[in-house]
Write a protein that holds these residues in place. Structure first.
Motif, PDB file in Angstrom:
ATOM      1  N   TRP A 104       0.818  -1.200   0.000  1.00  0.00           N
ATOM      2  CA  TRP A 104       0.000   0.000   0.000  1.00  0.00           C
ATOM      3  C   TRP A 104       0.861   1.264   0.000  1.00  0.00           C
ATOM      4  CZ3 TRP A 104      -1.159  -4.296   3.038  1.00  0.00           C
ATOM      5  CH2 TRP A 104      -2.302  -5.000   2.653  1.00  0.00           C
ATOM      6  N   ALA A 105       0.285   2.339  -0.515  1.00  0.00           N
ATOM      7  CA  ALA A 105       0.992   3.618  -0.594  1.00  0.00           C
ATOM      8  C   ALA A 105       1.131   4.244   0.783  1.00  0.00           C
ATOM      9  CB  ALA A 105       0.235   4.567  -1.529  1.00  0.00           C
ATOM     10  N   ASN A 106       2.014   5.221   0.879  1.00  0.00           N
ATOM     11  CA  ASN A 106       2.178   5.975   2.120  1.00  0.00           C
ATOM     12  C   ASN A 106       0.838   6.543   2.578  1.00  0.00           C
ATOM     13  OD1 ASN A 106       4.869   5.485   1.661  1.00  0.00           O
ATOM     14  ND2 ASN A 106       5.429   7.616   1.287  1.00  0.00           N
ATOM     15  N   ASN A 107       0.626   6.481   3.901  1.00  0.00           N
ATOM     16  CA  ASN A 107      -0.587   7.071   4.507  1.00  0.00           C
ATOM     17  C   ASN A 107      -1.890   6.462   3.988  1.00  0.00           C
ATOM     18  OD1 ASN A 107       0.911   9.063   6.063  1.00  0.00           O
ATOM     19  ND2 ASN A 107       1.292  10.077   4.097  1.00  0.00           N
ATOM     20  N   SER A 108      -1.840   5.177   3.660  1.00  0.00           N
ATOM     21  CA  SER A 108      -3.063   4.504   3.200  1.00  0.00           C
ATOM     22  C   SER A 108      -4.034   4.224   4.346  1.00  0.00           C
ATOM     23  CB  SER A 108      -2.715   3.182   2.506  1.00  0.00           C
ATOM     24  OG  SER A 108      -2.051   3.420   1.288  1.00  0.00           O
ATOM     25  N   PHE A 109      -3.537   4.276   5.589  1.00  0.00           N
ATOM     26  CA  PHE A 109      -4.354   3.930   6.746  1.00  0.00           C
ATOM     27  C   PHE A 109      -4.246   5.019   7.804  1.00  0.00           C
ATOM     28  CE2 PHE A 109      -2.960   0.113   4.615  1.00  0.00           C
ATOM     29  CZ  PHE A 109      -4.141  -0.596   4.449  1.00  0.00           C
ATOM     30  N   ASP A 110      -5.208   5.029   8.695  1.00  0.00           N
ATOM     31  CA  ASP A 110      -5.198   5.964   9.818  1.00  0.00           C
ATOM     32  C   ASP A 110      -4.429   5.400  11.013  1.00  0.00           C
ATOM     33  OD1 ASP A 110      -7.014   7.967   8.615  1.00  0.00           O
ATOM     34  OD2 ASP A 110      -8.492   6.355   8.766  1.00  0.00           O
ATOM     35  N   VAL A 111      -4.528   4.085  11.198  1.00  0.00           N
ATOM     36  CA  VAL A 111      -3.899   3.427  12.346  1.00  0.00           C
ATOM     37  C   VAL A 111      -3.270   2.118  11.888  1.00  0.00           C
ATOM     38  CG1 VAL A 111      -4.252   2.426  14.639  1.00  0.00           C
ATOM     39  CG2 VAL A 111      -5.625   4.402  13.926  1.00  0.00           C
ATOM     40  N   HIS A 120       8.316 -11.591  17.372  1.00  0.00           N
ATOM     41  CA  HIS A 120       8.455 -12.774  16.518  1.00  0.00           C
ATOM     42  C   HIS A 120       9.285 -12.491  15.261  1.00  0.00           C
ATOM     43  CE1 HIS A 120       5.899 -15.438  18.763  1.00  0.00           C
ATOM     44  NE2 HIS A 120       4.903 -14.587  18.748  1.00  0.00           N
ATOM     45  N   LEU A 121       9.674 -11.258  15.058  1.00  0.00           N
ATOM     46  CA  LEU A 121      10.343 -10.876  13.830  1.00  0.00           C
ATOM     47  C   LEU A 121      11.853 -10.817  13.992  1.00  0.00           C
ATOM     48  CD1 LEU A 121       7.995  -7.944  12.755  1.00  0.00           C
ATOM     49  CD2 LEU A 121       7.921 -10.313  11.987  1.00  0.00           C
ATOM     50  N   GLU A 122      12.564 -11.151  12.924  1.00  0.00           N
ATOM     51  CA  GLU A 122      14.012 -11.022  12.939  1.00  0.00           C
ATOM     52  C   GLU A 122      14.436  -9.568  12.763  1.00  0.00           C
ATOM     53  OE1 GLU A 122      15.907 -13.581  10.172  1.00  0.00           O
ATOM     54  OE2 GLU A 122      15.395 -15.419  11.270  1.00  0.00           O
ATOM     55  N   ARG A 123      13.579  -8.758  12.107  1.00  0.00           N
ATOM     56  CA  ARG A 123      13.910  -7.353  11.874  1.00  0.00           C
ATOM     57  C   ARG A 123      12.734  -6.481  12.329  1.00  0.00           C
ATOM     58  NH1 ARG A 123      14.889  -9.810   7.042  1.00  0.00           N
ATOM     59  NH2 ARG A 123      13.531  -8.456   5.836  1.00  0.00           N
ATOM     60  N   PRO A 124      12.496  -6.429  13.636  1.00  0.00           N
ATOM     61  CA  PRO A 124      11.317  -5.713  14.140  1.00  0.00           C
ATOM     62  C   PRO A 124      11.319  -4.224  13.827  1.00  0.00           C
ATOM     63  CG  PRO A 124      12.790  -6.321  15.950  1.00  0.00           C
ATOM     64  CD  PRO A 124      13.277  -7.042  14.746  1.00  0.00           C
ATOM     65  N   ILE A 125      12.480  -3.600  13.791  1.00  0.00           N
ATOM     66  CA  ILE A 125      12.518  -2.167  13.501  1.00  0.00           C
ATOM     67  C   ILE A 125      12.034  -1.896  12.078  1.00  0.00           C
ATOM     68  CG2 ILE A 125      13.978  -0.116  13.330  1.00  0.00           C
ATOM     69  CD1 ILE A 125      15.770  -1.245  15.444  1.00  0.00           C
ATOM     70  N   GLU A 126      12.358  -2.792  11.160  1.00  0.00           N
ATOM     71  CA  GLU A 126      11.899  -2.610   9.780  1.00  0.00           C
ATOM     72  C   GLU A 126      10.382  -2.704   9.694  1.00  0.00           C
ATOM     73  OE1 GLU A 126      13.855  -4.805   6.709  1.00  0.00           O
ATOM     74  OE2 GLU A 126      15.803  -4.715   7.731  1.00  0.00           O
ATOM     75  N   ALA A 127       9.804  -3.618  10.457  1.00  0.00           N
ATOM     76  CA  ALA A 127       8.346  -3.736  10.464  1.00  0.00           C
ATOM     77  C   ALA A 127       7.703  -2.500  11.077  1.00  0.00           C
ATOM     78  CB  ALA A 127       7.927  -4.986  11.231  1.00  0.00           C
ATOM     79  N   LEU A 128       8.321  -1.980  12.125  1.00  0.00           N
ATOM     80  CA  LEU A 128       7.812  -0.770  12.760  1.00  0.00           C
ATOM     81  C   LEU A 128       7.926   0.422  11.814  1.00  0.00           C
ATOM     82  CD1 LEU A 128       6.574  -0.026  15.494  1.00  0.00           C
ATOM     83  CD2 LEU A 128       8.870   0.495  16.318  1.00  0.00           C
ATOM     84  N   ARG A 129       9.013   0.486  11.084  1.00  0.00           N
ATOM     85  CA  ARG A 129       9.186   1.560  10.104  1.00  0.00           C
ATOM     86  C   ARG A 129       8.103   1.474   9.029  1.00  0.00           C
ATOM     87  NH1 ARG A 129      14.003   0.610   8.854  1.00  0.00           N
ATOM     88  NH2 ARG A 129      15.064   2.330   9.939  1.00  0.00           N
ATOM     89  N   ARG A 133       5.144   4.147   7.944  1.00  0.00           N
ATOM     90  CA  ARG A 133       4.969   4.604   6.561  1.00  0.00           C
ATOM     91  C   ARG A 133       3.494   4.566   6.149  1.00  0.00           C
ATOM     92  NH1 ARG A 133       4.192   2.645   1.589  1.00  0.00           N
ATOM     93  NH2 ARG A 133       4.219   0.462   2.232  1.00  0.00           N
ATOM     94  N   LEU A 134       2.818   3.536   6.621  1.00  0.00           N
ATOM     95  CA  LEU A 134       1.428   3.335   6.200  1.00  0.00           C
ATOM     96  C   LEU A 134       0.435   4.177   6.977  1.00  0.00           C
ATOM     97  CD1 LEU A 134       1.316  -0.545   5.750  1.00  0.00           C
ATOM     98  CD2 LEU A 134       1.428   1.194   3.965  1.00  0.00           C
ATOM     99  N   ALA A 135       0.770   4.527   8.228  1.00  0.00           N
ATOM    100  CA  ALA A 135      -0.201   5.214   9.080  1.00  0.00           C
ATOM    101  C   ALA A 135       0.503   6.195  10.013  1.00  0.00           C
ATOM    102  CB  ALA A 135      -1.004   4.202   9.897  1.00  0.00           C
ATOM    103  N   PRO A 136      -0.139   7.317  10.340  1.00  0.00           N
ATOM    104  CA  PRO A 136       0.468   8.284  11.253  1.00  0.00           C
ATOM    105  C   PRO A 136       0.411   7.864  12.717  1.00  0.00           C
ATOM    106  CG  PRO A 136      -1.696   9.042  10.589  1.00  0.00           C
ATOM    107  CD  PRO A 136      -1.414   7.806   9.781  1.00  0.00           C
ATOM    108  N   ILE A 137      -0.424   6.872  13.029  1.00  0.00           N
ATOM    109  CA  ILE A 137      -0.564   6.376  14.396  1.00  0.00           C
ATOM    110  C   ILE A 137      -0.264   4.881  14.414  1.00  0.00           C
ATOM    111  CG2 ILE A 137      -2.111   6.060  16.369  1.00  0.00           C
ATOM    112  CD1 ILE A 137      -3.725   8.442  15.368  1.00  0.00           C
TER     113      ILE A 137
END
Length: 233
Positions: A104-111, A120-129, A133-137
């Motif tokens: 999805w594009a940047n800001n496609s979601f509100d939350v 559970h992730l090997e790269r949690p910071i990437e998932a958080l990033r 990207r997708l939501a401001p909250i």
């Protein structure tokens, strides 16, 4: 998630149980623990008339609970199949996707919502990033890494070992948010009922849970989960 992350134990649970062990045919303790997390989420953000993405939605149980107009992704095809069955006529979309690169594009979601996902992730910071990207909250719930009982369970519990359960220190989670230029606007330590315990113990712990959550310092050591709400800077 990506192929190297541990998805198979959860997919195996789906195939055996038609859902996760803590959501389908679940024990009283799992029901109480999960209800507390859902209630804490809804107390901190309003999702009515908002577009929410549930990253790591699992079998869809909690996505349905939070339903407004949600989109949800999980790396397990088995989980997504069960989630589709659970949604009924609700306007929820479920997809099998990687948490590291979503279509999805940047800001496609509100939350963006991550419930018990990052550890559970090997790269949690990437998932958080990607969530930012997708939501401001971004709302995240993680096992409380200050809780010494959790640290013991991660070593001795077969379920925890098989599912590679672990807990990060809340301070570490906070630093990840800061690194991504996010600002934590709300944080709380919640839950005193473990996912798996006898019914009598779950009932007892539930009665004292509100007191434990209110007591500074004690809540940081005793509560099972850490929830934070972060806004993109």
């Amino acid at each position: 998630m990506t192929n190297e992350d541990t998805v198979e134990p959860f997919s195996a649970d789906i195939r055996r149980n038609r859902g996760y062990l803590y959501t389908t045919n679940a024990s009283l303790s799992s029901c109480l623990a999960n209800e507390r997390m859902t209630r804490a989420t809804l107390q901190r953000i309003s999702i009515r008339d908002k577009r929410l993405i549930d990253i790591g939605c699992g079998d869809g149980t909690f996505t349905v609970e939070l339903f407004d107009r949600g989109t949800a992704i999980d790396p397990s095809d088995d989980a997504i199949q069960i989630a589709e069955e659970k949604k009924g006529g609700r306007a929820i979309e479920f997809f099998t996707r990687s948490a590291y690169k979503l279509p999805w594009a940047n800001n496609s979601f509100d939350v963006a919502y991550l419930r018990g996902v990052l550890h559970h992730l090997e790269r949690p910071i990437e998932a958080l990033r990607e969530a930012f990207r997708l939501a401001p909250i971004v709302v995240s719930i993680e096992p409380n890494g200050y809780n010494p009982v959790l640290k013991v369970l991660e070593k001795v519990s077969r379920y925890h070992r098989d599912h590679e359960e672990k807990s990060y220190l809340p301070l570490r989670l906070d630093r990840w948010v800061t690194t991504l230029r996010g600002v934590i606007t709300c944080r709380q330590w919640i839950g005193f009922v473990p996912m798996f315990c006898p019914d009598w113990l779950a009932q007892t712990l539930k009665t004292i849970e509100p007191t434990i959550e209110r007591l500074p310092c004690l809540n940081r050591i005793c509560c099972g989960q850490y929830i934070f709400v972060a806004h993109r800077g």
